[in-house]
Design an enzyme around this catalytic site. Structure first.
Site, PDB file in Angstrom:
ATOM      1  N   ASP A  43      53.502  39.094  40.120  1.00  0.00           N
ATOM      2  CA  ASP A  43      53.808  40.399  40.957  1.00  0.00           C
ATOM      3  C   ASP A  43      55.289  40.913  40.434  1.00  0.00           C
ATOM      4  OD1 ASP A  43      51.520  40.391  42.581  1.00  0.00           O
ATOM      5  OD2 ASP A  43      52.275  39.212  44.036  1.00  0.00           O
ATOM      6  N   ASP A  76      46.974  44.898  42.351  1.00  0.00           N
ATOM      7  CA  ASP A  76      46.938  44.883  43.780  1.00  0.00           C
ATOM      8  C   ASP A  76      46.856  46.485  44.239  1.00  0.00           C
ATOM      9  OD1 ASP A  76      47.329  42.126  43.909  1.00  0.00           O
ATOM     10  OD2 ASP A  76      49.572  42.339  44.013  1.00  0.00           O
TER      11      ASP A  76
END
Length: 180
Positions: free
Chosen positions: A131, A145
Site C-alpha cells: 500500500d 483497493d
C-alpha cells in the site's frame, strides 16, 4: 425479425471481453504502481503530494482493508481466489455494460492484491500487500483497493436501482402495470 431476437445475445457475448479488459488494465496499473512504490519510496518515508493531505507512504499490509485480520492472511488469499472465480463465472453470462465495468474493477483489484499475497514476502498465501497512497486520515491503500471499492460501490448502486447483470431492470414491469 430473427436479427432483433439475436441482438441481446450478441450484446451479452461482448461483455466478458470488456470485463476482462478493464480487469487487465487495472491489474497492470496496480502492478506498475506497486513496483514503482517499492523501488522509489523508502519504508517509513512520506512523500508529500498535496501538503500533508495527500502523500505517498510505503506500507506492507498483512491484513485486509484497514489492516483488519492481520493474522488471517491465508484466509484472505482464499477469499480473493473465490472472488476471482465468482466474477469470471458471473461474467460469462453478463449482458449489462455497467455490471461488466463494476465486476471488471473488482476482478482487476482482487487480482492485484492476490499477486501480492502469492508472490511477496513472507511467502505464498502469506504475502503482504503493498500500500502506498495516503489521503488525509484514511488508511494507506493502493490502486487495487481503489478499484475494488469503486467497483463494489457501482455494483451496490446497480442492485439498489434494479439493474440486473443480464441487462434487464427489475421492478420496471410492475411499475408500468401499476400506472396503466
Amino acid at each position: 425479425m430473427p436479427e432483433a431476437a439475436d441482438e441481446p445475445k450478441l450484446a451479452g457475448r461482448r461483455r466478458l471481453p470488456l470485463l476482462l479488459t478493464i480487469a487487465a488494465v487495472l491489474f497492470g496499473l496496480d502492478l506498475l504502481t506497486k513496483c514503482l512504490a517499492v523501488a522509489l519510496i523508502e519504508p517509513g518515508e512520506s512523500v508529500p503530494i498535496i501538503g500533508d493531505f495527500a502523500r505517498f507512504t510505503l506500507v506492507r499490509n498483512p491484513g485486509a482493508a484497514f489492516s483488519m485480520a492481520t493474522g488471517m492472511t491465508w484466509l484472505l488469499t482464499l477469499i480473493a481466489v473465490a472472488v476471482v472465480i465468482g466474477v469470471i463465472r458471473i461474467g460469462r453470462t453478463l449482458r449489462s455494460l455497467w455490471w461488466a465495468i463494476g465486476l471488471g474493477m473488482v476482478l482487476g483489484g482482487a487480482l492485484g492484491n492476490l499477486v501480492d499475497r502469492f508472490f511477496r514476502s513472507p511467502g505464498p498465501l502469506q504475502g503482504h500487500v503493498v500500500d502506498f497512497v495516503a489521503i488525509g486520515w484514511w488508511p494507506v491503500f493502493n490502486v487495487a483497493d481503489s478499484a475494488i471499492v469503486c467497483g463494489a460501490i457501482l455494483l451496490v448502486a446497480l442492485t439498489v436501482f434494479g439493474f440486473e447483470p443480464d441487462g434487464t431492470r427489475s421492478g420496471r414491469k410492475n411499475t408500468s402495470e401499476e400506472s396503466a
